[in-house]
Structures are given as structure tokens and as C-alpha cells.
Design an enzyme around this catalytic site. Structure first.
Site, short mmCIF file in Angstrom:
data_model
loop_
_atom_site.label_atom_id
_atom_site.label_comp_id
_atom_site.label_asym_id
_atom_site.label_seq_id
_atom_site.Cartn_x
_atom_site.Cartn_y
_atom_site.Cartn_z
N ASP A 93 0.99 -9.17 -8.30
CA ASP A 93 1.93 -9.39 -9.23
C ASP A 93 2.33 -10.41 -9.72
O ASP A 93 2.35 -11.47 -8.96
CB ASP A 93 3.48 -8.27 -9.17
N ASP A 128 4.20 -11.55 -18.17
CA ASP A 128 4.35 -10.30 -19.40
C ASP A 128 6.30 -10.60 -19.59
O ASP A 128 6.87 -10.49 -18.58
CB ASP A 128 3.98 -8.90 -19.64
N ALA A 196 7.05 -1.47 -17.62
CA ALA A 196 8.21 -1.78 -17.63
C ALA A 196 9.03 0.15 -17.72
O ALA A 196 9.80 0.69 -18.73
CB ALA A 196 9.31 -2.01 -18.66
N CYS A 279 5.40 20.12 5.91
CA CYS A 279 3.81 19.04 6.22
C CYS A 279 3.17 18.85 6.95
O CYS A 279 3.97 19.44 8.19
CB CYS A 279 4.33 17.88 5.23
N CYS A 281 1.43 16.66 7.68
CA CYS A 281 0.80 15.26 8.22
C CYS A 281 1.23 15.11 10.08
O CYS A 281 1.70 15.80 11.09
CB CYS A 281 0.59 14.07 7.24
N CYS A 284 4.92 15.52 10.58
CA CYS A 284 4.97 16.02 11.07
C CYS A 284 4.77 16.85 11.84
O CYS A 284 5.73 17.97 11.94
CB CYS A 284 5.33 16.62 9.47
ZN LIG Z 1 3.70 14.37 6.67
#
Ligand SMILES: [Zn+2]
Length: 491
Positions: A93, A128, A196, A279, A281, A284
Site C-alpha cells: 500500500d 490515490d 474507501a 470452531c 481449528c 480452539c
Molecule cells: Zn478456532
């Protein structure tokens, strides 16, 4: 077709594509998530992003690097890839965000583009002007003009193999966004961030986000890779992808973790309010919420950031699978139930159904009618358009019941909410194979009645009879007066 972007699969406005990033010598599959790396503090190291999360691309801020003596020296000496130790593509950026936050920055587009090139960025960004929502038309036009001048400067810069993005501004004026998209499309720049939109997302104005993206897309055309700049919450990815966005960047995973906030596809939760993790993952499953709360601050932040990333990448995979399977709109419908403002976003998306219809495949696996909004999906719009092209006999029965015996009518077509009438020969073709609940709703009946009206409109001389399963008077009002009505439930 833009050389750097190839579309592989489509569903509604969503697509799976390949973004070729020549300077990094990698191809990024889209929709893609670009985790934001703050060069001063990486909550999760870029190496780990690649190895553990499968990140193919990330984004960092060249303006921050440029403004810090130590970082600037290291980036110029080692190059961004070595400095961050990231093997994939790196987008940078330019400081536009800082411009919007602090009102001024100290580099020009020429300087920052040259700097991005020198440090080895793969996708650079000019400076920009991120015009906020709801400003005066004069301000939006004036700033858009400046943005467009910067894009022209970027076009003329010597950037070698580095891709350069062309942000699309225009505040909340759809015609300006569309014009900005058309201008950006005409440059030889490569990637198109819709800029934006963060203030809109921060205010939960998902309906306005959809209108802004739809307008930008109309200007950009179908084959431009589109980046929804600053969109990092997984809750809204499906909606944005269905609208035609290909790239997302997430600072949210780290920023939220710092505040003990836990991302889910249904919104954000405060860690202190969670009794059970929804979750599976690695984080978790290894911790209970109590365990996580008991960790020292920096460890907890890192574990939460990792969960936030897992859930974010998982949603991107789920969206890709939905595009492949042709049920992206059903995923959008599910996500729309997470928050009333998301529902506004989805309903606004359906205002653009005709625009989505242009890229929606003619045939897909299945159409599940899962909410009354389904009655406004692109497939229904397409079927209604198609009704205008079907040839109709002199006398035609449209019926929700069985085909009649005898020869009272020249032909009999089926009527199926939400699509309306169609010849029996089309019964096995998409989307008329739709799964629709037996307890149908008014929106589906109204859409079917609109289909009948459409058919009658283009065939004013045909004798048309509609046999329906007890449609309410308010729905039958949508059917033209010269259609004979038979209520199949009345006998
Ligand atoms: Zn998780």
C-alpha cells in the site's frame, strides 16, 4: 482479457480466478486473502502465514517502511521478500490510508511507486485519494479527478514487471464509482481496489458497500481483478465475492486479537463472553476459552490471531468450494442471517440480480430455495427474461397440477414458484429442477405470478389460463386480467 488475470469458475458474480504475479513468479488463486503485515510488529510471522495458513500473498505498507530509517534501509538492502521472509507475492500500500486518517503524507505517487519498485514489491499502489462516504458531490468529483491523475502518472512510471493497482474511488455516488471504474479499466494498470469502503463497513452499511461495488464493477467490466480494500471480516466475504470481488486484505485478524476479540463467520465475539468455542481449528481444539483467557497477554494475542486467521482462510476455502459446486448464493443467504445489516446487504445484492445474471452459469448443480429472498435470485431473473423468447401456442394452460386430458388447450405448461411458467420439456433443466419447500411463501408465488405476467405481456393474442394451488388474491392481482383463472384447491 487482462493478461494477469484468468477466470476459471463462475457462480453469480463470484469467480475463482488466477492472478499471475510475474515479479514474484507465483500465481495466486482468487478469491484470495492478503493478511496485512505491519512491518513494525508481526503478530504472526509471514513465514508462518505461508507455511501454516497457506497464504499465497500478503500486503504491507510501503509508506510505513519508507518513513522508518531502519526499515527503509533493510528493505532497500535486502528487498521486501528477504526482509519479511515471505515466499509468496507481496502487495504494498502507498500511504493513502494514512492520508485519509491524518490529512497529509510526505511522498508523491512518483516517489512511492519508485520506492515500491526498489524494495521489490510485486503489486504496488499509487497515492490515490480515499474519499469518505457521504461527502459533497463537488468534493467527490474533485478528489476523483486527483485520483485519476495519479493513475495516469502511475501508468507512465517505469515499473517493470511489477503489477500496479488502480484504486476506484467516487465516495457513495454510484455514477462516479462507475465512471471511476471505466477510467481505471482504460489504463494499463492491473489490479482494481474499490477504495474507501472501510468507513461503510465500520458502520455496518453493507447495503451501501454492495451498491458501491456494483457500480465500480459496471465500469470495470467482467475480467478485471477486484480488490475490496480494507475488507477483512470473514462474515462478509461471501457477499462480497458474490458481487464480484476477488481480493481481500485482513488487518482484522491481528487488530481484533489485540482487543481479545474472536472472529466467527457470524460476527465478532468478545473472548470474555465465550463459554464454548464454535470452531475446530488447532487453537480452539487445544484450548478451552478459560485456558485462553488465562494465558499471558502476548501469547493470548498470538493464539487469538491464529484462530482469527484460521476462520478467515476457512471461509475463503468454503466460498471457493461453493463457487465450484454452484451454490454460492445459498452460502450468501446463510451468512445474511448473521446480522440484520448483512440481510440488508444481501437484499441489496439482489437489487443487482440482472447484473449478476450476466456472469452466472446457465446450468449448475441445484437451486435450493432457502428464504423468501431466493425468489429474487439471478436464476429467476434469467428465467423471466427467457419467457419472452419462448413460443406460445394460441391456447395455453399454465398449471401447478397435472397435464389435462383431452384437447381443450393446444398445450399445457408447468408453473413452479418462484420461476413461473415453463414448457414441460424444460422440467429437467436448471434451474427448474429447484428444490422448493412445500410450504411455499408469498415471495415465491409473487415471482411466479410475475413470470405469468411476463409471458402474457409478450403474447397478447394467446388465450392463457392459469390453474393455481389457491394463490391469495394479492398475488393473483399481479396476473393480467385477460388470463382465465382456475383454483385447483377449490373443488
Ligand atoms: Zn478456532
Amino acid at each position: 482479457m487482462r493478461e494477469c488475470f484468468e477466470i476459471r469458475d463462475l457462480d453469480a458474480g463470484g469467480r475463482i480466478g488466477e492472478l499471475s504475479v510475474p515479479r514474484a513468479d507465483v500465481t495466486v488463486e482468487t478469491p484470495a486473502l492478503l493478511p496485512v503485515i505491519n512491518p513494525n510488529l508481526d503478530t504472526i510471522s509471514p513465514r508462518r502465514l505461508a507455511d501454516e495458513f497457506g497464504a499465497e500473498i500478503l500486503i504491507t505498507n510501503s509508506y510505513i517502511i519508507h518513513g522508518d530509517d531502519d526499515l527503509r534501509e533493510r528493505a532497500l538492502t535486502d528487498g521486501l521478500h528477504d526482509m519479511l521472509e515471505f515466499p509468496g507475492a507481496i502487495m504494498t500500500d502507498s500511504g493513502s490510508f494514512q492520508l485519509s486518517e491524518y490529512g497529509e503524507i510526505t511522498v508523491t505517487t512518483e516517489e512511492i511507486l519508485e520506492f515500491q519498485h526498489e524494495i521489490g514489491s510485486d503489486i504496488a499502489t499509487p497515492v490515490d485519494i480515499p474519499t469518505p462516504p457521504d461527502v459533497s458531490r463537488e468534493q467527490a468529483e474533485r478528489e476523483l479527478e486527483t485520483t485519476q491523475e495519479r493513475l495516469e502518472i502511475a501508468e507512465g512510471a517505469d515499473t517493470g514487471e511489477m503489477l500496479v493497482s488502480a484504486p476506484v474511488q467516487g465516495s457513495t455516488y454510484p455514477d462516479l464509482r462507475e465512471q471511476a471504474g471505466r477510467h481505471a479499466e482504460r489504463t494499463d494498470l492491473d489490479v482494481f481496489p474499490v477504495g474507501a469502503v472501510v468507513p461503510l463497513m465500520n458502520d455496518y452499511r453493507y447495503d451501501d458497500v454492495v451498491d458501491v461495488v456494483a457500480a465500480a464493477k459496471r465500469g470495470l467490466g467482467a475480467d478485471a481483478p477486484v480488490h475490496l480494500f480494507g475488507a477483512g471480516h470473514p462474515m462478509m466475504f461471501a457477499l462480497a465475492v458474490a458481487m464480484g470481488c476477488d481480493l481481500f486484505d485482513s488487518a482484522a485478524y491481528a487488530l481484533y486479537a489485540r482487543d481479545d476479540r474472536y472472529l466467527t463467520v457470524r460476527g465478532t465475539r468478545a473472548l470474555e463472553d465465550i463459554d464454548y468455542f464454535p470452531c475446530s481449528c488447532a487453537i480452539c481444539t487445544a484450548h478451552s476459552p478459560d485456558d485462553l483467557r488465562a494465558l499471558p497477554d502476548d501469547e493470548r494475542e498470538s493464539e487469538l490471531a491464529a484462530h482469527n486467521l484460521h476462520v478467515t482462510f476457512a471461509e475463503i476455502r468454503r466460498i471457493k468450494q461453493a463457487i465450484r459446486a454452484g451454490n454460492l448464493m445459498e452460502l450468501v443467504e446463510q451468512r445474511a442471517r448473521a446480522h440484520p445489516t448483512m440481510l440488508d446487504g444481501y437484499r441489496t445484492l439482489l437489487d443487482h440480480a440482472a447484473q449478476l445474471e450476466r456472469s452466472d452459469p446457465v446450468s449448475k448443480g441445484s437451486f435450493f430455495y432457502t428464504s423468501h429472498e431466493s425468489a429474487r435470485r439471478p436464476e429467476v431473473v434469467r428465467h423471466h427474461d427467457r419467457l419472452e423468447r419462448l413460443s406460445v401456442p394460441d391456447s395455453l394452460l399454465l398449471t401447478e397440477g397435472d397435464a389435462p386430458r383431452g384437447d381443450e388447450y393446444d398445450d399445457s405448461w408447468r408453473v413452479e414458484p418462484p420461476f413461473g411458467p415453463f414448457p414441460r420439456a424444460l422440467s429437467k433443466s436448471y434451474p427448474l429442477t429447484a428444490e422448493v419447500p412445500d410450504r411455499t411463501d408469498r415471495a415465491a408465488l409473487a415471482a411466479a405470478a410475475d413470470g405469468v405476467a411476463r409471458l402474457v405481456d409478450v403474447n397478447p393474442d394467446a388465450d392463457i389460463t392459469l390453474a393455481h394451488d389457491g394463490w391469495p388474491a394479492s398475488v393473483l392481482e399481479r396476473v393480467p386480467d385477460d388470463v382465465a383463472l382456475v383454483d385447483l384447491t377449490a373443488s
